[in-house]
Write an enzyme that holds these catalytic residues in place. Structure first.
Site, short mmCIF file in Angstrom:
data_model
loop_
_atom_site.label_atom_id
_atom_site.label_comp_id
_atom_site.label_asym_id
_atom_site.label_seq_id
_atom_site.Cartn_x
_atom_site.Cartn_y
_atom_site.Cartn_z
N THR A 112 0.94 -1.65 0.03
CA THR A 112 0.31 -0.12 -0.26
C THR A 112 0.57 1.01 0.04
O THR A 112 1.82 1.44 0.49
CB THR A 112 -0.87 -0.38 1.08
OG1 THR A 112 -0.34 0.16 2.15
CG2 THR A 112 -1.83 -1.01 0.96
N SER A 114 0.31 4.00 1.71
CA SER A 114 0.62 4.04 2.96
C SER A 114 1.30 3.66 3.99
O SER A 114 1.53 4.32 4.93
CB SER A 114 -0.20 4.83 3.68
OG SER A 114 -2.02 3.05 3.42
N CYS A 115 2.52 2.90 3.32
CA CYS A 115 3.17 1.74 4.60
C CYS A 115 4.24 2.40 4.83
O CYS A 115 4.40 1.69 5.62
CB CYS A 115 3.09 0.42 3.90
SG CYS A 115 4.23 0.71 2.20
N GLY A 116 4.54 3.72 4.61
CA GLY A 116 6.07 4.00 5.23
C GLY A 116 7.64 3.52 4.60
O GLY A 116 8.30 4.00 5.22
N LEU A 117 7.23 2.21 4.10
CA LEU A 117 8.85 1.97 3.46
C LEU A 117 8.50 2.96 2.20
O LEU A 117 7.83 3.48 1.71
CB LEU A 117 8.61 0.76 2.49
CG LEU A 117 7.75 -0.55 3.83
CD1 LEU A 117 7.52 -1.71 3.34
CD2 LEU A 117 8.95 -0.46 4.94
#
Length: 287
Positions: A112, A114-117
């Protein structure tokens, strides 16, 4: 189950005339996916093909890759306090001996936006978990897939013609799988574009059809990183979209050898990666 569409009252205004009438809307309900009895993920989806959706999701997450790795998929009874079955919770059981990756309810996600990775971590995650290579260097004697631009140009109209629920609601994404010769192999619809793709891939898994080599995946919206990831995980060499790709989707395509086509509308298209699979013609001019 008759839950794909629902009726709601709407106030309709046309050319200054106001009327009240029922309208057909696409249904949207949550689906909880459990893996071997443990909660894994929740997605908002259009009811229908739920087992295929769950199976395809697990292909994308690197859990499943072959039909014999899937033991069963069932709706969970007693999903409510009253003990009734909502048909909104499925439990996927893997076959004995299947080694599960480290995934959690938060999905340990690289799928996704929005996962921040970071982008590099996302690309590395797909590269290290994909079971099949699609860069035409994995051996074998078959020539690479080569698609005429005219064949590609005709695919969106064929997808649109096959979207039966869209005709009634106008509110569904579509995903279609074509052979390299342009044969329509399968088409699925869902309120979520990623769910429509998971339904396609899940059905292929259940039928023993993975990897989906020498096929084209066409989606009705944009080509996000998540959709490119799902194509790679299923062994699909070509992803085409009627709208734009994201930058990370293009990066993933270049990294893995995926052919990525965007803005496929009529005779126009943009080829962002894997152009060796598109027959551009001797008269093509590169500027």
């Amino acid at each position: 189950m008759g839950r794909v569409t629902e009726r709601r009252k709407v106030i309709r205004v046309r050319d200054g005339q106001v009327s009240e009438r029922p309208d057909t809307l696409v249904a949207e309900e949550p689906l909880e996916i459990r893996l071997n009895g443990k909660p894994l993920a929740i997605t908002m989806r259009t009811p229908g093909d739920d087992f295929a959706l769950a199976a395809g999701f697990l292909v994308s997450e690197g859990v499943l890759g072959a039909a014999d790795e899937l033991q069963s998929i069932v709706y969970c009874a007693g999903a409510t306090a009253e003990g009734s079955n909502t048909y909104n919770v499925v439990d996927v059981r893997t076959a004995p001996g299947v080694v599960l990756p480290d995934i959690t309810l938060e999905r340990n996600v690289y799928t996704t936006s929005s996962c921040g990775l970071c982008g590099k971590a996302s690309l590395d995650a797909v590269r290290t978990t994909a079971r099949w290579r699609i860069d035409d260097t994995a051996g074998g004697t078959a020539p690479p897939v080569l698609l005429a631009t005219g064949l590609l140009a005709g695919l969106p109209d064929r997808l649109r013609a096959a979207q039966r629920v869209f005709d009634r609601t106008g509110g569904l994404h579509g995903a279609a799988l074509f052979s390299e010769a342009g044969e329509l192999l399968d088409v699925r619809e869902d309120v979520g574009r990623h769910n429509a793709v998971d339904k396609l891939i899940g059905r292929a898994l259940q039928n023993g059809g993975l990897p989906l080599a020498r096929t084209v995946l066409l989606v009705s919206g944009r080509a996000s990183f998540e959709l490119a990831q799902k194509a790679v995980m299923a062994g699909i060499p070509v992803l085409a979209a009627v709208s734009a790709p994201s930058s990370l989707a293009v990066d993933l395509a270049a990294e893995t050898g995926l052919t990525l086509i965007g803005f496929l509308r009529g005779s126009s298209m943009n080829v962002y990666a894997g152009e060796h699979r598109v027959a551009l013609g001797a008269g093509a001019v590169r500027g």
